[in-house]
Design a protein around this motif. Structure first.
Motif, mmCIF file in Angstrom:
data_model
loop_
_atom_site.group_PDB
_atom_site.id
_atom_site.type_symbol
_atom_site.label_atom_id
_atom_site.label_comp_id
_atom_site.label_asym_id
_atom_site.label_seq_id
_atom_site.Cartn_x
_atom_site.Cartn_y
_atom_site.Cartn_z
ATOM 1 N N GLY A 52 0.794 -1.226 0.000
ATOM 2 C CA GLY A 52 0.000 0.000 0.000
ATOM 3 C C GLY A 52 0.824 1.271 0.000
ATOM 4 N N ASP A 53 2.137 1.152 -0.287
ATOM 5 C CA ASP A 53 2.988 2.343 -0.376
ATOM 6 C C ASP A 53 3.008 2.780 -1.848
ATOM 7 O OD1 ASP A 53 4.922 4.318 -0.349
ATOM 8 O OD2 ASP A 53 6.239 3.259 1.048
ATOM 9 N N TYR A 54 1.949 3.473 -2.247
ATOM 10 C CA TYR A 54 1.749 3.771 -3.667
ATOM 11 C C TYR A 54 2.772 4.744 -4.250
ATOM 12 C CZ TYR A 54 -2.601 1.386 -2.567
ATOM 13 O OH TYR A 54 -3.512 0.461 -2.136
ATOM 14 N N PRO A 55 3.207 5.777 -3.523
ATOM 15 C CA PRO A 55 4.235 6.668 -4.092
ATOM 16 C C PRO A 55 5.531 5.932 -4.430
ATOM 17 C CG PRO A 55 3.134 7.744 -2.263
ATOM 18 C CD PRO A 55 2.667 6.319 -2.257
ATOM 19 N N LYS A 56 5.979 5.039 -3.531
ATOM 20 C CA LYS A 56 7.206 4.285 -3.803
ATOM 21 C C LYS A 56 6.995 3.287 -4.942
ATOM 22 C CE LYS A 56 9.819 4.587 0.501
ATOM 23 N NZ LYS A 56 10.381 3.844 1.650
ATOM 24 N N VAL A 98 -1.801 1.047 -9.873
ATOM 25 C CA VAL A 98 -1.504 1.854 -8.683
ATOM 26 C C VAL A 98 -2.411 3.080 -8.638
ATOM 27 C CG1 VAL A 98 0.227 3.227 -7.465
ATOM 28 C CG2 VAL A 98 0.895 1.082 -8.539
ATOM 29 N N TYR A 99 -2.569 3.746 -9.781
ATOM 30 C CA TYR A 99 -3.457 4.914 -9.810
ATOM 31 C C TYR A 99 -4.901 4.510 -9.496
ATOM 32 C CZ TYR A 99 0.032 8.216 -11.551
ATOM 33 O OH TYR A 99 1.119 9.054 -11.661
ATOM 34 N N GLN A 100 -5.300 3.319 -9.920
ATOM 35 C CA GLN A 100 -6.634 2.815 -9.583
ATOM 36 C C GLN A 100 -6.774 2.670 -8.069
ATOM 37 O OE1 GLN A 100 -7.496 -1.065 -11.193
ATOM 38 N NE2 GLN A 100 -9.572 -1.118 -10.376
ATOM 39 N N ALA A 101 -5.753 2.096 -7.434
ATOM 40 C CA ALA A 101 -5.774 1.926 -5.977
ATOM 41 C C ALA A 101 -5.822 3.274 -5.257
ATOM 42 C CB ALA A 101 -4.551 1.136 -5.523
ATOM 43 N N MET A 102 -5.252 4.293 -5.903
ATOM 44 C CA MET A 102 -5.257 5.638 -5.321
ATOM 45 C C MET A 102 -6.552 6.390 -5.626
ATOM 46 S SD MET A 102 -1.308 6.623 -6.324
ATOM 47 C CE MET A 102 -1.301 8.263 -5.582
ATOM 48 N N GLY A 103 -7.426 5.785 -6.430
ATOM 49 C CA GLY A 103 -8.704 6.421 -6.770
ATOM 50 C C GLY A 103 -8.613 7.430 -7.896
ATOM 51 N N ASP A 104 -7.464 7.468 -8.602
ATOM 52 C CA ASP A 104 -7.311 8.373 -9.747
ATOM 53 C C ASP A 104 -7.640 7.592 -11.011
ATOM 54 O OD1 ASP A 104 -6.545 10.137 -11.752
ATOM 55 O OD2 ASP A 104 -4.808 10.891 -10.645
ATOM 56 N N TYR A 105 -8.943 7.501 -11.316
ATOM 57 C CA TYR A 105 -9.393 6.631 -12.398
ATOM 58 C C TYR A 105 -9.014 7.161 -13.779
ATOM 59 C CZ TYR A 105 -11.968 4.611 -8.541
ATOM 60 O OH TYR A 105 -12.281 4.033 -7.335
ATOM 61 N N THR A 106 -8.874 8.466 -13.916
ATOM 62 C CA THR A 106 -8.479 9.036 -15.206
ATOM 63 C C THR A 106 -7.072 8.566 -15.578
ATOM 64 O OG1 THR A 106 -9.854 10.978 -14.838
ATOM 65 C CG2 THR A 106 -8.129 11.166 -16.503
ATOM 66 N N TYR A 148 -13.494 0.792 -14.708
ATOM 67 C CA TYR A 148 -14.812 1.368 -15.018
ATOM 68 C C TYR A 148 -15.827 0.992 -13.939
ATOM 69 C CZ TYR A 148 -13.564 2.891 -19.765
ATOM 70 O OH TYR A 148 -13.009 3.531 -20.846
ATOM 71 N N TYR A 149 -15.725 -0.264 -13.439
ATOM 72 C CA TYR A 149 -16.668 -0.719 -12.408
ATOM 73 C C TYR A 149 -16.500 0.104 -11.128
ATOM 74 C CZ TYR A 149 -18.774 -3.523 -8.746
ATOM 75 O OH TYR A 149 -19.525 -3.915 -7.680
ATOM 76 N N GLU A 150 -15.263 0.291 -10.685
ATOM 77 C CA GLU A 150 -15.030 1.079 -9.472
ATOM 78 C C GLU A 150 -15.477 2.528 -9.666
ATOM 79 O OE1 GLU A 150 -11.192 0.908 -7.657
ATOM 80 O OE2 GLU A 150 -11.061 -1.271 -7.830
ATOM 81 N N GLN A 151 -15.179 3.059 -10.838
ATOM 82 C CA GLN A 151 -15.580 4.430 -11.144
ATOM 83 C C GLN A 151 -17.102 4.554 -11.107
ATOM 84 O OE1 GLN A 151 -14.122 5.710 -14.963
ATOM 85 N NE2 GLN A 151 -14.026 7.858 -14.365
#
Length: 250
Positions: A70-74, A105-113, A146-149
């Protein structure tokens, strides 16, 4: 006896591969500190001998460990480093893998774009390479974005996009007999049908997914389906069934 330069490089290469393999084992056991320690030791040696292909692979593995923790930046930092090397080497298959991992990783961070941007690039490369397995996997992953979004936005159009991706992935996965991807797609379809209130269809696809999950023995997939059944039966006021599936998931 003095070793030649070639012999030294071969010996050190073997040592690095051993560290990488041991890291893989620790990773499967969930011991991430030891996994990272082994990967970093392997990386140092590969950097010393200048093996760029393997450097990129190990850097990507380190990214996976950070993503899992869960260390998304690294995770992003290491994935982008691996991507840069693979782009220099023009290794399209590994470029696609890194692009997709960045998207996840961006999906896990909620940045779907951003997640869609990178996963669609990965899909495009897999289509260019005519890698059917890769195409199926990334279509399924894009469907999950798309499903999460849609779950956050309550958008019927987004659910439809998710379903389109899942069904396209499912067809390819069935053609190449990739049971893992078939199971994941069936669960994705079933979950999408729950949220769009097509409960009979949802139940059918979830049962199909669960049957395959039990065949292939992927416990994570089985748990995901049991959670989906719990949600389905809660929404349709079948609380005893919901409780049974909740207990199985737990």
């Amino acid at each position: 006896q003095t070793l030649s330069l070639a012999q030294k490089i071969k010996w050190r290469n073997g040592e690095a591969k051993a560290f990488n393999s041991i890291g893989n084992i620790y990773g499967e056991q969930g011991d991430y500190p030891k996994t990272l320690d082994c990967y970093l030791k392997a990386l140092k040696i590969f950097e010393d001998i200048g093996d760029k292909n393997t450097i990129a692979s190990v850097i990507g593995n380190i990214g996976i460990v950070y993503w899992t923790q869960g260390d998304y930046p690294k995770a992003l930092d290491y994935y982008f480093k691996a991507l840069k090397i693979d782009e220099e080497l023009k290794n399209k298959n590994d470029i696609a893998g890194n692009l997709g991992n960045i998207g996840i990783v961006y999906q896990a961070m909620g940045d779907y774009t951003k997640a869609l941007t990178y996963c669609l690039k990965a899909l495009e490369l897999k289509e260019e390479l005519k890698d059917e397995d890769g195409v199926a996997i990334w279509l399924g992953n894009i469907g999950s974005i798309y499903y999460e979004q849609a779950s956050h936005a309550n958008g019927d159009a987004l659910y439809q996009k998710a379903l389109d991706c899942y069904f396209r992935s499912l067809k390819i996965a069935e053609d190449i007999k990739d049971k893992n991807e078939i199971a994941a797609d069936l669960n994705g379809i079933g979950s999408s049908y729950i949220d769009t209130k097509k409960y009979l269809e949802a139940e059918k696809y979830l049962f199909d997914a669960l049957k395959i999950d039990k065949e292939i023995g992927v416990v994570q997939y089985e748990m995901d389906v049991e959670n989906a059944f719990t949600k389905l039966y809660e929404k349709t006021n079948r609380y005893q069934l919901a409780l049974e599936h909740y207990k199985r998931a737990m």
